[in-house]
Scaffold this motif. Sequence first.
Motif, PDB file in Angstrom:
ATOM      1  N   GLY A   1      -0.383  -1.732  -9.443  1.00 26.93           N
ATOM      2  CA  GLY A   1      -0.450  -0.570  -8.549  1.00 26.93           C
ATOM      3  C   GLY A   1      -0.840  -0.954  -7.131  1.00 26.93           C
ATOM      4  O   GLY A   1      -0.288  -0.431  -6.155  1.00 26.93           O
ATOM      5  N   HIS A   2      -1.774  -1.876  -7.007  1.00 30.87           N
ATOM      6  CA  HIS A   2      -2.202  -2.347  -5.684  1.00 30.87           C
ATOM      7  C   HIS A   2      -1.102  -3.178  -5.025  1.00 30.87           C
ATOM      8  O   HIS A   2      -0.869  -3.078  -3.821  1.00 30.87           O
ATOM      9  N   ARG A   3      -0.429  -3.995  -5.816  1.00 34.72           N
ATOM     10  CA  ARG A   3       0.672  -4.808  -5.301  1.00 34.72           C
ATOM     11  C   ARG A   3       1.768  -3.895  -4.741  1.00 34.72           C
ATOM     12  O   ARG A   3       2.288  -4.130  -3.648  1.00 34.72           O
ATOM     13  N   GLU A   4       2.094  -2.833  -5.478  1.00 32.31           N
ATOM     14  CA  GLU A   4       3.122  -1.900  -5.015  1.00 32.31           C
ATOM     15  C   GLU A   4       2.714  -1.228  -3.708  1.00 32.31           C
ATOM     16  O   GLU A   4       3.536  -1.075  -2.800  1.00 32.31           O
ATOM     17  N   ARG A   5       1.447  -0.847  -3.597  1.00 28.57           N
ATOM     18  CA  ARG A   5       0.964  -0.227  -2.347  1.00 28.57           C
ATOM     19  C   ARG A   5       1.061  -1.202  -1.192  1.00 28.57           C
ATOM     20  O   ARG A   5       1.477  -0.846  -0.089  1.00 28.57           O
ATOM     21  N   LEU A   6       0.635  -2.454  -1.428  1.00 27.82           N
ATOM     22  CA  LEU A   6       0.698  -3.459  -0.370  1.00 27.82           C
ATOM     23  C   LEU A   6       2.144  -3.672   0.074  1.00 27.82           C
ATOM     24  O   LEU A   6       2.432  -3.740   1.275  1.00 27.82           O
TER      25      LEU A   6
ATOM     26  N   LEU B   1       4.062  -1.920   2.866  1.00 26.86           N
ATOM     27  CA  LEU B   1       3.788  -2.298   4.255  1.00 26.86           C
ATOM     28  C   LEU B   1       4.510  -3.586   4.667  1.00 26.86           C
ATOM     29  O   LEU B   1       4.386  -4.022   5.810  1.00 26.86           O
ATOM     30  N   ALA B   2       5.245  -4.197   3.756  1.00 25.24           N
ATOM     31  CA  ALA B   2       5.880  -5.492   4.020  1.00 25.24           C
ATOM     32  C   ALA B   2       7.170  -5.344   4.823  1.00 25.24           C
ATOM     33  O   ALA B   2       7.917  -4.386   4.650  1.00 25.24           O
ATOM     34  N   SER B   3       7.404  -6.317   5.681  1.00 30.79           N
ATOM     35  CA  SER B   3       8.717  -6.471   6.298  1.00 30.79           C
ATOM     36  C   SER B   3       9.145  -7.920   6.089  1.00 30.79           C
ATOM     37  O   SER B   3       8.308  -8.812   6.006  1.00 30.79           O
TER      38      SER B   3
ATOM     39  N   PRO C   1      12.987 -24.299   6.817  1.00 29.64           N
ATOM     40  CA  PRO C   1      13.253 -22.874   7.021  1.00 29.64           C
ATOM     41  C   PRO C   1      12.382 -22.048   6.062  1.00 29.64           C
ATOM     42  O   PRO C   1      12.232 -22.404   4.889  1.00 29.64           O
ATOM     43  N   VAL C   2      11.791 -20.987   6.579  1.00 27.99           N
ATOM     44  CA  VAL C   2      10.851 -20.178   5.802  1.00 27.99           C
ATOM     45  C   VAL C   2      11.294 -18.726   5.835  1.00 27.99           C
ATOM     46  O   VAL C   2      11.658 -18.199   6.891  1.00 27.99           O
ATOM     47  N   ARG C   3      11.229 -18.104   4.665  1.00 24.90           N
ATOM     48  CA  ARG C   3      11.368 -16.643   4.564  1.00 24.90           C
ATOM     49  C   ARG C   3      10.042 -16.122   4.046  1.00 24.90           C
ATOM     50  O   ARG C   3       9.423 -16.752   3.178  1.00 24.90           O
ATOM     51  N   ALA C   4       9.604 -14.990   4.566  1.00 19.92           N
ATOM     52  CA  ALA C   4       8.285 -14.481   4.188  1.00 19.92           C
ATOM     53  C   ALA C   4       8.242 -12.965   4.289  1.00 19.92           C
ATOM     54  O   ALA C   4       9.053 -12.343   4.977  1.00 19.92           O
ATOM     55  N   TYR C   5       7.281 -12.396   3.587  1.00 23.33           N
ATOM     56  CA  TYR C   5       6.906 -11.004   3.790  1.00 23.33           C
ATOM     57  C   TYR C   5       5.819 -10.992   4.854  1.00 23.33           C
ATOM     58  O   TYR C   5       4.865 -11.769   4.767  1.00 23.33           O
ATOM     59  N   GLU C   6       5.969 -10.131   5.842  1.00 23.03           N
ATOM     60  CA  GLU C   6       4.975 -10.023   6.910  1.00 23.03           C
ATOM     61  C   GLU C   6       4.250  -8.689   6.791  1.00 23.03           C
ATOM     62  O   GLU C   6       4.874  -7.658   6.514  1.00 23.03           O
ATOM     63  N   PHE C   7       2.939  -8.729   6.999  1.00 22.40           N
ATOM     64  CA  PHE C   7       2.094  -7.541   6.928  1.00 22.40           C
ATOM     65  C   PHE C   7       1.290  -7.440   8.211  1.00 22.40           C
ATOM     66  O   PHE C   7       0.722  -8.440   8.672  1.00 22.40           O
TER      67      PHE C   7
ATOM     68  N   LEU D   1      -5.283   0.777   4.955  1.00 21.51           N
ATOM     69  CA  LEU D   1      -5.073   1.018   3.528  1.00 21.51           C
ATOM     70  C   LEU D   1      -6.324   0.653   2.730  1.00 21.51           C
ATOM     71  O   LEU D   1      -6.707   1.370   1.799  1.00 21.51           O
ATOM     72  N   CYS D   2      -6.979  -0.447   3.102  1.00 25.58           N
ATOM     73  CA  CYS D   2      -8.223  -0.853   2.437  1.00 25.58           C
ATOM     74  C   CYS D   2      -9.316   0.207   2.634  1.00 25.58           C
ATOM     75  O   CYS D   2     -10.069   0.516   1.704  1.00 25.58           O
ATOM     76  N   ASP D   3      -9.404   0.766   3.841  1.00 22.95           N
ATOM     77  CA  ASP D   3     -10.406   1.806   4.121  1.00 22.95           C
ATOM     78  C   ASP D   3     -10.105   3.084   3.349  1.00 22.95           C
ATOM     79  O   ASP D   3     -11.002   3.754   2.854  1.00 22.95           O
ATOM     80  N   GLU D   4      -8.812   3.409   3.245  1.00 18.66           N
ATOM     81  CA  GLU D   4      -8.373   4.621   2.550  1.00 18.66           C
ATOM     82  C   GLU D   4      -8.590   4.513   1.034  1.00 18.66           C
ATOM     83  O   GLU D   4      -8.906   5.497   0.371  1.00 18.66           O
ATOM     84  N   ASP D   5      -8.409   3.317   0.501  1.00 20.39           N
ATOM     85  CA  ASP D   5      -8.494   3.092  -0.942  1.00 20.39           C
ATOM     86  C   ASP D   5      -9.413   1.889  -1.211  1.00 20.39           C
ATOM     87  O   ASP D   5      -8.955   0.750  -1.304  1.00 20.39           O
TER      88      ASP D   5
END
Length: 156
Positions: free
Chosen positions: A14-19, A22-24, A95-101, A109-113
């Motif tokens: 559930g936390h992974r899905e919330r995080l 926010l990923a790009s 070459p790197v591909r990544a999720y950026e937050f 999100l941490c403050d909210e939950d």
Amino acid sequence: MTAPRRLLRVLPAGHRERLMTLASEVSFEQSQRIFEERGTADRFWIVRSGTVTLDLRLRGSRPTAVSSLETGDLLGWSWLFPPFQWDFGAEALSPVRAYEFQGPEVQALCDEDPAFGYALLRVVVEILAHRVQASRTRLLDLFAPHAGQTGSLGGP
């Protein structure tokens, strides 16, 4: 010390899905500097593919590699704590591909939950503990053979 845990693998579903809301997705070319030591830290990444080198400027102007990160690894933690400056530099070794937050979004999100924030912080701190030990070992490997050659008073 055991190998670092992968943030997305060990964060509860559930936390992974919330995080991940926010990923790009971003990419970096080989040899591209991702960030510089002491620069403003306002984001982090999870490496999807490729290799990133973490480095420090120890002698002269050329960075010294202290660690490398690969698929699944967390890149960047300085966005969590003031003064929000990178403690290391980072460069794409391939070459790197990544999720950026974006740090401020994740902090909100941490403050909210608080349960999410606690789970995320626990995993990040475990990763950091491993990285500190690995960096310490790397620096000892680099400089211990030269410890007696400092030219200090009372030394050889």
